[in-house]
Design a protein around this motif. Structure first.
Motif, PDB file in Angstrom:
ATOM      1  N   LEU A   1      71.593  33.398  47.239  1.00  8.36           N
ATOM      2  CA  LEU A   1      70.430  33.744  46.428  1.00  8.36           C
ATOM      3  C   LEU A   1      69.195  32.990  46.915  1.00  8.36           C
ATOM      4  O   LEU A   1      68.118  33.572  47.076  1.00  8.36           O
ATOM      5  CB  LEU A   1      70.721  33.423  44.961  1.00  8.36           C
ATOM      6  CG  LEU A   1      69.668  33.809  43.941  1.00  8.36           C
ATOM      7  CD1 LEU A   1      69.525  35.321  43.874  1.00  8.36           C
ATOM      8  CD2 LEU A   1      70.036  33.255  42.581  1.00  8.36           C
TER       9      LEU A   1
ATOM     10  N   HIS B   1      68.099  34.425  50.179  1.00  7.42           N
ATOM     11  CA  HIS B   1      67.411  35.711  49.956  1.00  7.42           C
ATOM     12  C   HIS B   1      65.966  35.494  49.530  1.00  7.42           C
ATOM     13  O   HIS B   1      65.047  36.114  50.066  1.00  7.42           O
ATOM     14  CB  HIS B   1      68.168  36.516  48.892  1.00  7.42           C
ATOM     15  CG  HIS B   1      67.431  37.706  48.378  1.00  7.42           C
ATOM     16  ND1 HIS B   1      67.174  38.817  49.155  1.00  7.42           N
ATOM     17  CD2 HIS B   1      66.886  37.961  47.169  1.00  7.42           C
ATOM     18  CE1 HIS B   1      66.517  39.701  48.438  1.00  7.42           C
ATOM     19  NE2 HIS B   1      66.322  39.208  47.229  1.00  7.42           N
ATOM     20  N   TYR B   2      65.747  34.596  48.558  1.00  4.84           N
ATOM     21  CA  TYR B   2      64.390  34.374  48.073  1.00  4.84           C
ATOM     22  C   TYR B   2      63.516  33.644  49.089  1.00  4.84           C
ATOM     23  O   TYR B   2      62.299  33.717  49.014  1.00  4.84           O
ATOM     24  CB  TYR B   2      64.400  33.637  46.738  1.00  4.84           C
ATOM     25  CG  TYR B   2      64.540  34.596  45.575  1.00  4.84           C
ATOM     26  CD1 TYR B   2      63.505  35.454  45.246  1.00  4.84           C
ATOM     27  CD2 TYR B   2      65.701  34.670  44.842  1.00  4.84           C
ATOM     28  CE1 TYR B   2      63.626  36.350  44.207  1.00  4.84           C
ATOM     29  CE2 TYR B   2      65.833  35.563  43.792  1.00  4.84           C
ATOM     30  CZ  TYR B   2      64.787  36.400  43.481  1.00  4.84           C
ATOM     31  OH  TYR B   2      64.896  37.293  42.453  1.00  4.84           O
TER      32      TYR B   2
ATOM     33  N   ASN C   1      69.939  40.684  49.976  1.00  3.31           N
ATOM     34  CA  ASN C   1      70.180  40.555  48.551  1.00  3.31           C
ATOM     35  C   ASN C   1      71.647  40.171  48.345  1.00  3.31           C
ATOM     36  O   ASN C   1      72.534  40.860  48.834  1.00  3.31           O
ATOM     37  CB  ASN C   1      69.869  41.893  47.869  1.00  3.31           C
ATOM     38  CG  ASN C   1      69.966  41.836  46.371  1.00  3.31           C
ATOM     39  OD1 ASN C   1      70.646  40.992  45.805  1.00  3.31           O
ATOM     40  ND2 ASN C   1      69.285  42.758  45.720  1.00  3.31           N
TER      41      ASN C   1
ATOM     42  N   THR D   1      73.613  40.444  45.907  1.00  2.78           N
ATOM     43  CA  THR D   1      74.413  41.386  45.121  1.00  2.78           C
ATOM     44  C   THR D   1      74.693  42.668  45.889  1.00  2.78           C
ATOM     45  O   THR D   1      75.384  43.539  45.389  1.00  2.78           O
ATOM     46  CB  THR D   1      73.722  41.727  43.781  1.00  2.78           C
ATOM     47  OG1 THR D   1      72.421  42.242  44.033  1.00  2.78           O
ATOM     48  CG2 THR D   1      73.643  40.504  42.891  1.00  2.78           C
TER      49      THR D   1
ATOM     50  N   THR E   1      70.678  47.271  45.614  1.00  2.90           N
ATOM     51  CA  THR E   1      70.949  46.875  44.228  1.00  2.90           C
ATOM     52  C   THR E   1      69.696  46.255  43.639  1.00  2.90           C
ATOM     53  O   THR E   1      68.752  45.919  44.353  1.00  2.90           O
ATOM     54  CB  THR E   1      72.115  45.870  44.137  1.00  2.90           C
ATOM     55  OG1 THR E   1      71.782  44.713  44.901  1.00  2.90           O
ATOM     56  CG2 THR E   1      73.410  46.475  44.633  1.00  2.90           C
TER      57      THR E   1
ATOM     58  N   GLU F   1      67.156  43.652  42.139  1.00  2.00           N
ATOM     59  CA  GLU F   1      66.874  42.259  42.500  1.00  2.00           C
ATOM     60  C   GLU F   1      67.469  41.318  41.452  1.00  2.00           C
ATOM     61  O   GLU F   1      67.276  41.522  40.250  1.00  2.00           O
ATOM     62  CB  GLU F   1      65.369  42.049  42.576  1.00  2.00           C
ATOM     63  CG  GLU F   1      64.972  40.631  42.866  1.00  2.00           C
ATOM     64  CD  GLU F   1      63.465  40.421  42.821  1.00  2.00           C
ATOM     65  OE1 GLU F   1      63.056  39.266  42.935  1.00  2.00           O
ATOM     66  OE2 GLU F   1      62.714  41.389  42.660  1.00  2.00           O
ATOM     67  N   PRO F   2      68.202  40.287  41.884  1.00  2.00           N
ATOM     68  CA  PRO F   2      68.759  39.343  40.911  1.00  2.00           C
ATOM     69  C   PRO F   2      67.651  38.628  40.150  1.00  2.00           C
ATOM     70  O   PRO F   2      66.615  38.283  40.717  1.00  2.00           O
ATOM     71  CB  PRO F   2      69.530  38.346  41.769  1.00  2.00           C
ATOM     72  CG  PRO F   2      69.584  38.907  43.130  1.00  2.00           C
ATOM     73  CD  PRO F   2      68.525  39.936  43.249  1.00  2.00           C
ATOM     74  N   SER F   3      67.873  38.435  38.863  1.00  2.00           N
ATOM     75  CA  SER F   3      66.872  37.738  38.061  1.00  2.00           C
ATOM     76  C   SER F   3      67.506  36.772  37.071  1.00  2.00           C
ATOM     77  O   SER F   3      66.840  36.324  36.148  1.00  2.00           O
ATOM     78  CB  SER F   3      65.993  38.741  37.318  1.00  2.00           C
ATOM     79  OG  SER F   3      66.776  39.503  36.427  1.00  2.00           O
TER      80      SER F   3
ATOM     81  N   THR G   1      61.314  38.898  38.329  1.00  2.00           N
ATOM     82  CA  THR G   1      61.579  39.351  39.686  1.00  2.00           C
ATOM     83  C   THR G   1      60.305  39.253  40.522  1.00  2.00           C
ATOM     84  O   THR G   1      59.203  39.398  40.015  1.00  2.00           O
ATOM     85  CB  THR G   1      62.088  40.799  39.695  1.00  2.00           C
ATOM     86  OG1 THR G   1      61.126  41.622  39.049  1.00  2.00           O
ATOM     87  CG2 THR G   1      63.416  40.920  38.983  1.00  2.00           C
TER      88      THR G   1
ATOM     89  N   ARG H   1      60.569  40.249  44.224  1.00  2.00           N
ATOM     90  CA  ARG H   1      60.727  41.099  45.390  1.00  2.00           C
ATOM     91  C   ARG H   1      60.981  42.560  45.037  1.00  2.00           C
ATOM     92  O   ARG H   1      61.227  43.373  45.891  1.00  2.00           O
ATOM     93  CB  ARG H   1      61.872  40.602  46.261  1.00  2.00           C
ATOM     94  CG  ARG H   1      61.618  39.270  46.895  1.00  2.00           C
ATOM     95  CD  ARG H   1      62.751  38.923  47.835  1.00  2.00           C
ATOM     96  NE  ARG H   1      62.496  37.692  48.514  1.00  2.00           N
ATOM     97  CZ  ARG H   1      61.886  37.615  49.695  1.00  2.00           C
ATOM     98  NH1 ARG H   1      61.500  38.687  50.307  1.00  2.00           N
ATOM     99  NH2 ARG H   1      61.673  36.450  50.265  1.00  2.00           N
ATOM    100  N   SER H   2      60.957  42.891  43.772  1.00  2.00           N
ATOM    101  CA  SER H   2      61.270  44.244  43.326  1.00  2.00           C
ATOM    102  C   SER H   2      60.241  45.230  43.861  1.00  2.00           C
ATOM    103  O   SER H   2      59.052  44.936  43.953  1.00  2.00           O
ATOM    104  CB  SER H   2      61.283  44.305  41.802  1.00  2.00           C
ATOM    105  OG  SER H   2      61.515  45.607  41.369  1.00  2.00           O
TER     106      SER H   2
END
Length: 109
Positions: free
Chosen positions: A36, A39-40, A46, A48, A52, A54-56, A69, A71-72
């Motif tokens: 994670l 990714h950020y 991503n 996940t 998919t 974006e994890p939040s 979020t 990067r959405s």
């Protein structure tokens, strides 16, 4: 965002006992959280999976850490607020600034 999450997970690492999370900061690094952060920071996919959402958030020990979020691909347009119809404190409070005046004009008034 990657640096913020990494800082939280590092603090969780320092607060854990033999790798077991503690209640104060129950979010230490694990494989998913490392991916994670990567990714950020823009260095990995991503965590996940591709295509998919974006994890939040991450959860652990009955606590959830969530964030907005960044990067959405979906963007939200924030509208300017409309004019205030009437002042009705505490529900609605309107600020009506007076027209520009000099100090001398205000003193005369």
């Amino acid at each position: 965002m990657g640096d913020v999450l990494d800082g939280i997970f590092t603090a969780g690492d320092h607060r854990s006992i033999d790798g077991a999370p503690r209640k104060t900061i129950p979010f230490p690094h694990d494989d998913y959280r490392r991916r994670l952060v990567t990714h950020y920071r823009g260095h990995g996919p991503n965590p996940t999976g591709p295509n998919t959402v974006e994890p939040s958030q991450v959860s652990n020990s009955g606590q959830t850490l969530s964030w907005d979020t960044v990067r959405s691909s979906q963007r939200k347009l924030i509208q300017e607020p409309g004019p205030c119809p009437k002042s009705d404190p505490p529900v609605t409070r309107c600020l009506r600034e007076p027209a520009q005046k000099t100090v001398a004009d205000i003193r005369r008034q």
